[in-house]
Scaffold this motif. Structure first.
Motif, PDB file in Angstrom:
ATOM      1  N   THR A 237      64.740  30.870  78.870  1.00 26.58           N
ATOM      2  CA  THR A 237      63.359  31.355  78.966  1.00 26.58           C
ATOM      3  C   THR A 237      62.352  30.239  78.806  1.00 26.58           C
ATOM      4  O   THR A 237      61.290  30.431  78.235  1.00 26.58           O
ATOM      5  CB  THR A 237      63.113  32.414  77.883  1.00 26.58           C
ATOM      6  OG1 THR A 237      63.419  31.849  76.599  1.00 26.58           O
ATOM      7  CG2 THR A 237      63.968  33.625  78.105  1.00 26.58           C
ATOM      8  N   LEU A 238      62.663  29.046  79.306  1.00 22.82           N
ATOM      9  CA  LEU A 238      61.738  27.917  79.242  1.00 22.82           C
ATOM     10  C   LEU A 238      61.294  27.641  77.813  1.00 22.82           C
ATOM     11  O   LEU A 238      60.144  27.332  77.551  1.00 22.82           O
ATOM     12  CB  LEU A 238      60.513  28.180  80.126  1.00 22.82           C
ATOM     13  CG  LEU A 238      60.813  28.285  81.623  1.00 22.82           C
ATOM     14  CD1 LEU A 238      59.545  28.626  82.377  1.00 22.82           C
ATOM     15  CD2 LEU A 238      61.419  27.016  82.158  1.00 22.82           C
ATOM     16  N   LEU A 239      62.223  27.775  76.888  1.00 19.99           N
ATOM     17  CA  LEU A 239      61.917  27.514  75.483  1.00 19.99           C
ATOM     18  C   LEU A 239      63.080  26.748  74.875  1.00 19.99           C
ATOM     19  O   LEU A 239      64.231  27.084  75.090  1.00 19.99           O
ATOM     20  CB  LEU A 239      61.708  28.823  74.729  1.00 19.99           C
ATOM     21  CG  LEU A 239      61.281  28.710  73.269  1.00 19.99           C
ATOM     22  CD1 LEU A 239      59.862  28.164  73.189  1.00 19.99           C
ATOM     23  CD2 LEU A 239      61.352  30.062  72.597  1.00 19.99           C
ATOM     24  N   THR A 240      62.764  25.702  74.114  1.00 20.15           N
ATOM     25  CA  THR A 240      63.797  24.871  73.505  1.00 20.15           C
ATOM     26  C   THR A 240      63.553  24.775  72.016  1.00 20.15           C
ATOM     27  O   THR A 240      62.430  24.537  71.577  1.00 20.15           O
ATOM     28  CB  THR A 240      63.798  23.462  74.124  1.00 20.15           C
ATOM     29  OG1 THR A 240      64.116  23.563  75.504  1.00 20.15           O
ATOM     30  CG2 THR A 240      64.814  22.572  73.432  1.00 20.15           C
ATOM     31  N   ALA A 241      64.626  24.958  71.236  1.00 24.29           N
ATOM     32  CA  ALA A 241      64.540  24.792  69.792  1.00 24.29           C
ATOM     33  C   ALA A 241      65.238  23.503  69.404  1.00 24.29           C
ATOM     34  O   ALA A 241      66.279  23.157  69.953  1.00 24.29           O
ATOM     35  CB  ALA A 241      65.193  25.962  69.063  1.00 24.29           C
ATOM     36  N   ILE A 242      64.645  22.779  68.462  1.00 21.64           N
ATOM     37  CA  ILE A 242      65.331  21.640  67.884  1.00 21.64           C
ATOM     38  C   ILE A 242      65.309  21.783  66.378  1.00 21.64           C
ATOM     39  O   ILE A 242      64.398  22.377  65.803  1.00 21.64           O
ATOM     40  CB  ILE A 242      64.698  20.292  68.295  1.00 21.64           C
ATOM     41  CG1 ILE A 242      63.371  20.067  67.565  1.00 21.64           C
ATOM     42  CG2 ILE A 242      64.514  20.186  69.777  1.00 21.64           C
ATOM     43  CD1 ILE A 242      63.030  18.632  67.395  1.00 21.64           C
ATOM     44  N   SER A 243      66.325  21.270  65.743  1.00 22.84           N
ATOM     45  CA  SER A 243      66.384  21.225  64.295  1.00 22.84           C
ATOM     46  C   SER A 243      66.363  19.763  63.865  1.00 22.84           C
ATOM     47  O   SER A 243      67.229  18.984  64.259  1.00 22.84           O
ATOM     48  CB  SER A 243      67.653  21.908  63.788  1.00 22.84           C
ATOM     49  OG  SER A 243      67.740  21.798  62.384  1.00 22.84           O
ATOM     50  N   THR A 244      65.365  19.378  63.084  1.00 20.99           N
ATOM     51  CA  THR A 244      65.186  17.988  62.695  1.00 20.99           C
ATOM     52  C   THR A 244      65.867  17.702  61.368  1.00 20.99           C
ATOM     53  O   THR A 244      66.280  18.609  60.650  1.00 20.99           O
ATOM     54  CB  THR A 244      63.693  17.656  62.586  1.00 20.99           C
ATOM     55  OG1 THR A 244      63.132  18.439  61.533  1.00 20.99           O
ATOM     56  CG2 THR A 244      62.973  17.978  63.879  1.00 20.99           C
ATOM     57  N   VAL A 249      62.734  23.454  61.791  1.00 23.70           N
ATOM     58  CA  VAL A 249      62.959  23.870  63.169  1.00 23.70           C
ATOM     59  C   VAL A 249      61.638  23.868  63.924  1.00 23.70           C
ATOM     60  O   VAL A 249      60.615  24.322  63.421  1.00 23.70           O
ATOM     61  CB  VAL A 249      63.588  25.274  63.217  1.00 23.70           C
ATOM     62  CG1 VAL A 249      63.770  25.733  64.657  1.00 23.70           C
ATOM     63  CG2 VAL A 249      64.928  25.267  62.499  1.00 23.70           C
ATOM     64  N   TRP A 250      61.677  23.377  65.178  1.00 18.62           N
ATOM     65  CA  TRP A 250      60.500  23.339  66.046  1.00 18.62           C
ATOM     66  C   TRP A 250      60.878  23.909  67.403  1.00 18.62           C
ATOM     67  O   TRP A 250      62.020  23.810  67.832  1.00 18.62           O
ATOM     68  CB  TRP A 250      59.990  21.904  66.209  1.00 18.62           C
ATOM     69  CG  TRP A 250      59.441  21.321  64.933  1.00 18.62           C
ATOM     70  CD1 TRP A 250      60.156  20.941  63.838  1.00 18.62           C
ATOM     71  CD2 TRP A 250      58.072  21.074  64.629  1.00 18.62           C
ATOM     72  NE1 TRP A 250      59.318  20.473  62.861  1.00 18.62           N
ATOM     73  CE2 TRP A 250      58.033  20.532  63.319  1.00 18.62           C
ATOM     74  CE3 TRP A 250      56.876  21.240  65.330  1.00 18.62           C
ATOM     75  CZ2 TRP A 250      56.835  20.174  62.704  1.00 18.62           C
ATOM     76  CZ3 TRP A 250      55.695  20.878  64.721  1.00 18.62           C
ATOM     77  CH2 TRP A 250      55.675  20.355  63.422  1.00 18.62           C
ATOM     78  N   LEU A 251      59.891  24.491  68.072  1.00 15.64           N
ATOM     79  CA  LEU A 251      60.080  25.029  69.407  1.00 15.64           C
ATOM     80  C   LEU A 251      59.159  24.295  70.381  1.00 15.64           C
ATOM     81  O   LEU A 251      58.080  23.863  70.008  1.00 15.64           O
ATOM     82  CB  LEU A 251      59.747  26.529  69.452  1.00 15.64           C
ATOM     83  CG  LEU A 251      60.465  27.433  68.450  1.00 15.64           C
ATOM     84  CD1 LEU A 251      59.991  28.866  68.630  1.00 15.64           C
ATOM     85  CD2 LEU A 251      61.959  27.353  68.617  1.00 15.64           C
ATOM     86  N   THR A 252      59.610  24.189  71.633  1.00 20.00           N
ATOM     87  CA  THR A 252      58.758  23.604  72.673  1.00 20.00           C
ATOM     88  C   THR A 252      58.986  24.355  73.982  1.00 20.00           C
ATOM     89  O   THR A 252      60.116  24.707  74.306  1.00 20.00           O
ATOM     90  CB  THR A 252      59.035  22.113  72.875  1.00 20.00           C
ATOM     91  OG1 THR A 252      58.176  21.611  73.907  1.00 20.00           O
ATOM     92  CG2 THR A 252      60.479  21.847  73.235  1.00 20.00           C
ATOM     93  N   PRO A 253      57.913  24.593  74.751  1.00 15.52           N
ATOM     94  CA  PRO A 253      58.079  25.226  76.056  1.00 15.52           C
ATOM     95  C   PRO A 253      58.262  24.225  77.187  1.00 15.52           C
ATOM     96  O   PRO A 253      58.719  24.589  78.262  1.00 15.52           O
ATOM     97  CB  PRO A 253      56.762  25.987  76.237  1.00 15.52           C
ATOM     98  CG  PRO A 253      55.760  25.128  75.542  1.00 15.52           C
ATOM     99  CD  PRO A 253      56.484  24.487  74.375  1.00 15.52           C
TER     100      PRO A 253
END
Length: 920
Positions: A237-244, A249-253
């Motif tokens: 769904t054009l959404l990416t999660a990253i865990s630093t 946790v951060w999300l980016t479209p």
């Protein structure tokens, strides 16, 4: 939700505890079945291999022993096939959904390092090992080896027979299933990579210095964020999660905007080792220190407000802009939206209407031209997890009504008046030759009843009509006929009366005063008042206000809420006309007068409006400019200023929030200056542009939400009377609020909430939380404070809701979440103790936070239980700290730590056991 050593957490507008009593665990990997997203497998230490078939709500244990000694590093699952990577024993498989397991890649001299399942064929598995990269197409019965390559990480493209692999800082791409070639070398070692399911050939990669976006299967690259991600998880769904490593946790479209997704987490944030999106779009899973997490919240954090429920265009327009204010605080972003007004007017994210989209995150303003009428509106949207939100309401768009066809034989007189009684607009004007006084009325400003002749002149001329409403709600009309003052009222329009002492009286003006009426007039060289007693139904003997040198126009009165009477008039006592001001707090006693206009400019035609704050305007006849002054209770009258030019006398009104507006203009345009009593002059705007010459507009000068204006238009008789209702302020943007408070408050404790609006408010904002309305104080300019006590609440997430109006009457709303937590009576929280980074290199740190000063004993062990180090130190209470450990002498592999803490004040003891990895 999340399973941790402290229990399970559920996301309900933020992460909050929901302890289901799961056994203490540490998760090392998490996978779901792409064909059955409700089925998940989580590898743990302490609880073995766990399986869930209900999206993680309940868990069972798979019978993997004796194959798993301690830890599974990776899990792959599709349908009945489950593959496990044990770094010490190899690859273990189940072909019956976890009913039984067996070794399929087991070689002590060729340890498996990573596994990857084909995106379609569950029997096709790729294994990266110490001695090369291998793959099987029959679930491990036979194996084939890639030519001359050694990798530690492998990922299969979801839409092509392409494998991307990594070893240290080197990135490789496969050619079929036979060999690899080197794509590029990065500045630092690669931590994780994942393909994007939406964009073919695109994948995200994290190294020890940055996050990168690759496309064309690695041919092109762009650094997108200076963080280190331990896990990257694109969705469909054009959404990416990253865990630093440290920032949660951060999300980016789109790999350019990053939204923090840590609401409700205690700090330091849980250290995620893996994060996954389910294929049904509805769930976000994560695994880390503490175990299993899933995002299940279906509430979209977005609010929709309108500039007004009733939109009234200026002039005689047949449509106007409806403005929607959309405050998007949804951390997962808005994927698509749809806005409908009535049956045919639509804006949506698919490109219908203008603009084609709203911001992925933040504040938006959508405007659309809508014809006059009554409409139902509806806003719908879907976030990037496909959750749904809708809201709806009603909107009225109405053109500003005009009155026409009332013929006049003479020029429109500037003393014609408007009054409003019970939401009905009454207009009185002169027409004919000789002129008569006519009356018409309307409930909507569009459909009018009348006109009615209210003067029935017995003499040759009826002029200077003035009106007021008494305490019983009757309209009183007074006008001048030759040298007499005549009167009628709505109590009985047929009854015509003569004010008894009015011989030679001119220039009448009328206002309500404590239920009675107060009449001002000129006789000879004196300015008088006379009271109409409502109880006696008679006019009292006149009282002198001031001896004048001659008046240029009817005096203009108004009355404050405290009963003070205010009056301005033009007087040429000093040799030229000036604007004078006086006031009275006691019946018949008027204070010494003073001049409020500029000297030597011949000021005439004054007008006054307001209650607490007063606004006066006049025409400076030598230059046709508009003079203006305003009065404040604490400071009195300000110096006169010139605000513009006008071809006719100005008129002034005041709105319901004590601001003033001046109406003036030229032969083709009526203009308005809006004056905010705290901000000052907010500018001039055109109210109406006509096609015919405009003569003598007059505005409703009492306190109302909206202004009402009448004027005459035409180049020759018969002239046309026109009417316009307008919103006095040009501001239609609602206020927004900066809300500050702690993210978390312990149950039973209090905290301060501060609210800072981005513009002045008409009054203090309303602050509510749960069932409570907080007491608001404004001791600090531009800031409002309230105290919240959490006693009586349940633990969980709550919202402060803020609501307030600006000085133009626009309503603004905002909200902010706070978590009420149970007080922690233990020595430390499990999630607050961990070793980072893991994997580490030459240096690692024990992160800690204790609730009191504490003695710490830290022991480090090999995976077989041999102690290799012991440290002792003391730590302060309620302080985040890191104890530095030199690890350059440790070999690559997994290790255990045991930390024993003893409270120096309470003597309480608590032990934490955890793990970490070293990779040089």
């Amino acid at each position: 939700m999340v399973g941790t050593t402290g229990g399970i957490f559920r996301y309900e507008n933020g992460w909050v505890p929901s302890n289901y009593g799961m056994k203490a665990l540490v998760s090392s990997d998490l996978e779901y079945d792409p064909d059955k997203p409700e089925k998940l497998i989580m590898a743990t230490s302490g609880s073995g291999l766990l399986i869930s078939t209900d999206f993680g709500l309940t868990w069972g244990r798979l019978p993997t022993d004796p194959f798993i000694t301690y830890l599974v590093d990776d899990v792959e699952i599709r349908d009945a096939y489950i593959y496990l990577l044990d770094p010490y024993q190899g690859v273990i498989a189940s072909t019956d959904g976890g009913g039984s397991f067996h070794f399929i890649f087991h070689d002590s001299a060729n340890a498996a390092l990573a596994i990857e399942l084909h995106p379609i064929d569950p029997k096709h598995l790729i294994v990266a090992a110490e001695n090369g990269v291998f793959h099987t197409t029959d679930a491990g019965e036979t194996w084939m080896k890639f030519d001359g390559i050694q990798l530690t990480m492998i990922k299969h493209a979801p839409d092509a027979d392409v494998i991307i692999g990594a070893n240290g800082n080197q990135l490789f791409r496969s050619i079929g299933y036979t060999r690899f070639h080197n794509l590029r070398n990065l500045p630092s070692d690669i931590v994780d990579l994942e393909f994007d399911f939406d964009l073919s050939g695109t994948f995200y990669l994290s190294s020890f210095d940055s996050i990168y976006l690759f496309w064309c299967y690695g041919d092109s690259v762009l650094p997108v964020w200076d963080r280190i991600a331990v896990s990257i998880s694109p969705s469909y769904t054009l959404l990416t999660a990253i865990s630093t490593y440290k920032d949660g946790v951060w999300l980016t479209p789109d790999a350019s905007r990053w939204i923090e997704f840590n609401t409700g987490f205690p700090h330091p944030y849980p250290f995620f080792l893996d994060a996954k999106f389910a294929l049904d779009y509805h769930r976000l899973y994560g695994a880390g220190t503490g175990g299993f997490w899933t995002y299940l919240d279906s509430t979209i954090q977005i609010s929709v407000t309108l500039s007004s429920d009733t939109i009234s265009p200026d002039g005689d327009a047949d449509r106007d802009s409806v403005v929607f204010f959309i405050d998007n605080n949804e951390p997962c972003g808005i994927r698509s939206w749809h806005l409908s007004i009535g049956d045919s007017t639509i804006l949506d994210s698919g490109g219908t209407g203008n603009p084609p989209n709203i911001a992925w995150y933040g504040y938006n303003r959508l405007g659309i031209q809508v014809p006059n009428g009554n409409y139902d509106w509806r806003f719908e949207c879907w976030n990037n997890l496909n959750h749904y939100f809708s809201c709806s309401g009603k909107i009225t768009v109405r053109a500003r009504p005009m009155v026409s066809g009332l013929a006049m034989a003479t020029e429109f007189n500037f003393q014609n008046k408007i009054v409003v009684k019970d939401d009905t607009i009454h207009v009185f004007y002169t027409s004919g030759n000789p002129p008569e006084i006519y009356h018409c009325y309307s409930t909507d400003g569009n459909n009018w009843t009348g006109p009615f002749n209210r003067s029935n002149s017995r003499l040759s001329k009826s002029d200077h009509p003035v009106v007021a409403i008494d305490g019983n709600g009757f309209i009183h009309l007074v006008w001048e006929e030759e040298n007499l003052l005549l009167t009628r009222s709505s109590e009985d329009w047929d009854l015509l009366d003569t004010i008894p002492w009015s011989n030679t009286a001119t220039q009448p003006s009328l206002m309500e005063d404590g239920g009675d009426l107060l009449l001002f007039f000129v006789r000879g060289s004196n300015l008088f008042t006379s009271r109409y007693s409502l109880s006696l139904k008679e006019w009292q003997w006149p009282k002198n206000v001031k001896q004048t040198g001659g008046l240029s126009r009817t005096p203009s009165p108004t009355r404050s809420q405290d009963g003070t009477r205010h009056l301005v008039f033009a007087d040429n006592t000093n040799g030229s006309f000036e604007i004078w001001y006086t006031y009275s707090t006691v019946e018949g006693e008027w204070q010494p007068t003073r001049v409020i206009s500029s000297p030597d400019v011949n000021s005439i035609f004054p007008d006054l409006a307001g209650e607490e704050f007063l606004y006066a305007t006049w025409l400076e006849s030598t230059s046709n400019t508009i003079g203006f002054s305003h009065y404040e209770p604490d400071t009195g009258w300000y110096g006169a200023t010139v605000v513009g030019n006008s071809n006719y006398p100005p008129t002034v009104g005041s709105d319901s929030i004590s601001n003033g507006y001046i109406i003036f203009g030229d032969s083709s345009t009526i203009r308005m200056l809006y004056y905010d009593h705290q901000v000052g002059n907010t500018g001039i705007r055109d109210l109406y542009v006509g096609g015919e010459p405009i003569h003598h507009p007059n505005v409703l000068d009492r306190i109302h939400e909206a202004g009402r204006l009448i004027w005459t238009e035409g180049s020759s008789p018969p002239y046309t009377i026109k009417f316009l209702a307008f919103g006095p302020g040009s501001d239609t943007i609602p206020p927004h609020f900066l809300i500050t408070h702690p993210e978390t408050v312990d149950l039973g404790d209090s905290c301060i909430v501060t609210v800072e609006p981005d513009e002045p408010l008409a009054q203090a904002p309303l602050i509510t939380i749960g069932p409570d309305t907080l007491t608001v104080v404004d001791t600090i300019p531009g800031m409002f404070l309230a105290t919240f006590n959490s006693s009586g609440y349940q633990s969980g997430a709550y919202y402060f809701h803020i609501e307030g109006r600006d000085r133009s009457g626009n309503l603004g709303r905002d909200s902010s979440v706070i978590t009420i937590a149970l007080s922690d009576t233990t020595l430390f929280e499990e999630r607050g103790i961990f070793i980072w980074p893991s994997p580490g290199d030459d240096e690692i740190n024990l992160h800690y936070r204790f609730h009191e000063a504490t003695k710490v004993v830290l022991e480090l062990f090999t995976i077989t239980g041999r102690r290799i180090e012991k440290f002792e130190f003391e730590a302060q209470g309620e302080v985040d700290g890191d104890y530095e450990i030199e690890a350059d002498q440790f070999g690559n592999g997994l290790y255990l730590f045991r930390m024993k803490a003893t409270g120096l004040e309470s003597g309480r003891e608590k032990t934490k056991i955890g793990r970490f990895a070293i990779v040089h």
